[in-house]
Design an enzyme around this catalytic site. Structure first.
Site, PDB file in Angstrom:
ATOM      1  N   LYS A 188       0.821  -1.219   0.000  1.00 19.52           N
ATOM      2  CA  LYS A 188       0.000   0.000   0.000  1.00 19.52           C
ATOM      3  C   LYS A 188       0.848   1.259   0.000  1.00 19.52           C
ATOM      4  O   LYS A 188       0.432   2.300  -0.520  1.00 19.52           O
ATOM      5  CB  LYS A 188      -0.973  -0.026   1.178  1.00 19.52           C
ATOM      6  CG  LYS A 188      -0.305  -0.144   2.555  1.00 19.52           C
ATOM      7  CD  LYS A 188      -0.069   1.192   3.219  1.00 19.52           C
ATOM      8  CE  LYS A 188       0.733   1.040   4.499  1.00 19.52           C
ATOM      9  NZ  LYS A 188       0.762   2.285   5.279  1.00 19.52           N
ATOM     10  N   ASP A 241      -6.084  -0.145   4.972  1.00 22.58           N
ATOM     11  CA  ASP A 241      -4.775   0.505   5.027  1.00 22.58           C
ATOM     12  C   ASP A 241      -4.495   1.277   3.742  1.00 22.58           C
ATOM     13  O   ASP A 241      -3.931   2.378   3.763  1.00 22.58           O
ATOM     14  CB  ASP A 241      -3.699  -0.559   5.258  1.00 22.58           C
ATOM     15  CG  ASP A 241      -2.423   0.001   5.869  1.00 22.58           C
ATOM     16  OD1 ASP A 241      -2.366   1.211   6.134  1.00 22.58           O
ATOM     17  OD2 ASP A 241      -1.489  -0.789   6.090  1.00 22.58           O
TER      18      ASP A 241
END
Length: 333
Positions: A188, A241
């Site tokens: 991410k 996230d």
């Protein structure tokens, strides 16, 4: 073990969750930082404006920090995990639960952090847990409601950690999928760099939504190739996230990407220059290299990650990277 923003915030969570009498030892690399934390009940270097509870005791002595510790949270950067563990391993108590807070893939070995921990310490993999999720340290330190994932193959250890962290504002969920939890956290940061780059050149929400969604597709492909569960990557450790890191102005990865989009150079930003760098660790810059190499070893295509890598390490401009992505052959979703 690590008095950065996240390590300090989690130390506060542990004391708040444990209630009166709870004590947490916070190891800082620099003695002067440990002294400042103890003297001022704050960590102005990494978590300014946050008052720390009296149950936190900071030290620069790893032996003191690890003595008799049954739970050790490892809050050092991903690329520094191995070197630190090599020094700490002889000090660890037998049977201790070792918890990775780092989000990244080790360069060279292409190991996830849980694999690095097992490799260096020789502990049973069931002793290793991972905490990951949409957890921006400054918001958690301010007691804003947040949730996270505690992943461990040993359900008993996962539940024990869950109880230790469960406070009125921080809600942990358990999961046995360590691989998926780690892959979501490592990847991410790279996608957040891409979102920041797009914002830096003036692109809007449609572009951001496309990057986040196609970024998730890349993360899912890699995670599943490694044995992760799709449900994990659709949950807090994946989508959660990803959204937080790609959207928040508090995200160092997004902020760095935005500065690159505005024309700053990668070297000047990372050095903490007037271009806007703060000198703190931005995991995505290294992760784009290791994630891309890991994906290649499994024959997984990750075009966004490749584009970020080209900007950060090959001298490609953000505009050139966008043109490269948009010029790709069209295909079904």
């Amino acid at each position: 073990m690590g008095a950065g923003a996240w390590g300090t915030a989690l130390a506060k969570v542990l004391v708040d969750a444990g209630g009166p009498g709870t004590e947490v030892t916070l190891w800082a690399r620099r003695p002067e930082l440990a002294e400042r934390i103890n003297a001022t009940r704050s960590n102005p270097d990494y978590l300014p404006g946050t008052s720390l509870p009296p149950g936190i005791h900071a030290t620069a002595d790893a032996g003191e920090a690890l003595r008799d510790a049954t739970t050790v949270l490892l809050g050092v950067p991903a690329q520094a995990m191995r070197a630190n563990l090599e020094r700490w391993a002889p000090l660890l108590r037998d049977g201790a639960t070792l918890v990775s807070l780092a989000k990244g893939i080790e360069l060279g070995t292409l190991m996830r952090m849980s694999q690095v921990i097992v490799s260096v310490t020789g502990v049973d993999p069931a002793q290793v847990a991972v905490i990951s999720g949409p957890n921006l340290a400054s918001e958690i330190a301010a007691c804003q409601p947040a949730a996270t994932v505690v992943a461990c193959s040993d359900s008993g250890r996962a539940v024990a950690l869950q109880r230790m962290l469960n406070s009125g504002y921080f809600r942990p969920y358990t999961n046995s999928d360590v691989v998926g939890t780690e892959i979501g956290g490592a990847c991410k940061n790279v996608i957040a760099l891409a979102c920041g780059m797009a914002a830096g050149v003036g692109l809007g929400e449609n572009t951001a939504a496309a990057i986040i969604t196609r970024g998730l597709a890349e993360i899912m492909r890699l995670g599943i190739a490694l044995g992760a569960k799709g449900a994990t990557l659709a949950g807090l450790a994946g989508v959660g996230d990803l959204v937080a890191t790609c959207s928040s102005p508090h995200s160092r990865n997004r902020s760095l990407g935005e500065r690159l989009g505005r024309g700053a150079t990668i070297g000047s930003v990372l050095a903490g220059s007037p271009d806007g760098g703060d000198g703190h660790v931005v995991e995505g810059v290294t992760s784009c290299q290791s994630v891309l190499a890991l994906a290649a070893s499994y024959d997984v295509e990750m075009p966004l990650t490749d584009a970020v890598h080209r900007v950060c390490h090959k001298g490609l401009s953000v505009d050139e990277a966008m043109a490269l992505l948009l010029g790709r052959r069209t295909k079904p979703e």
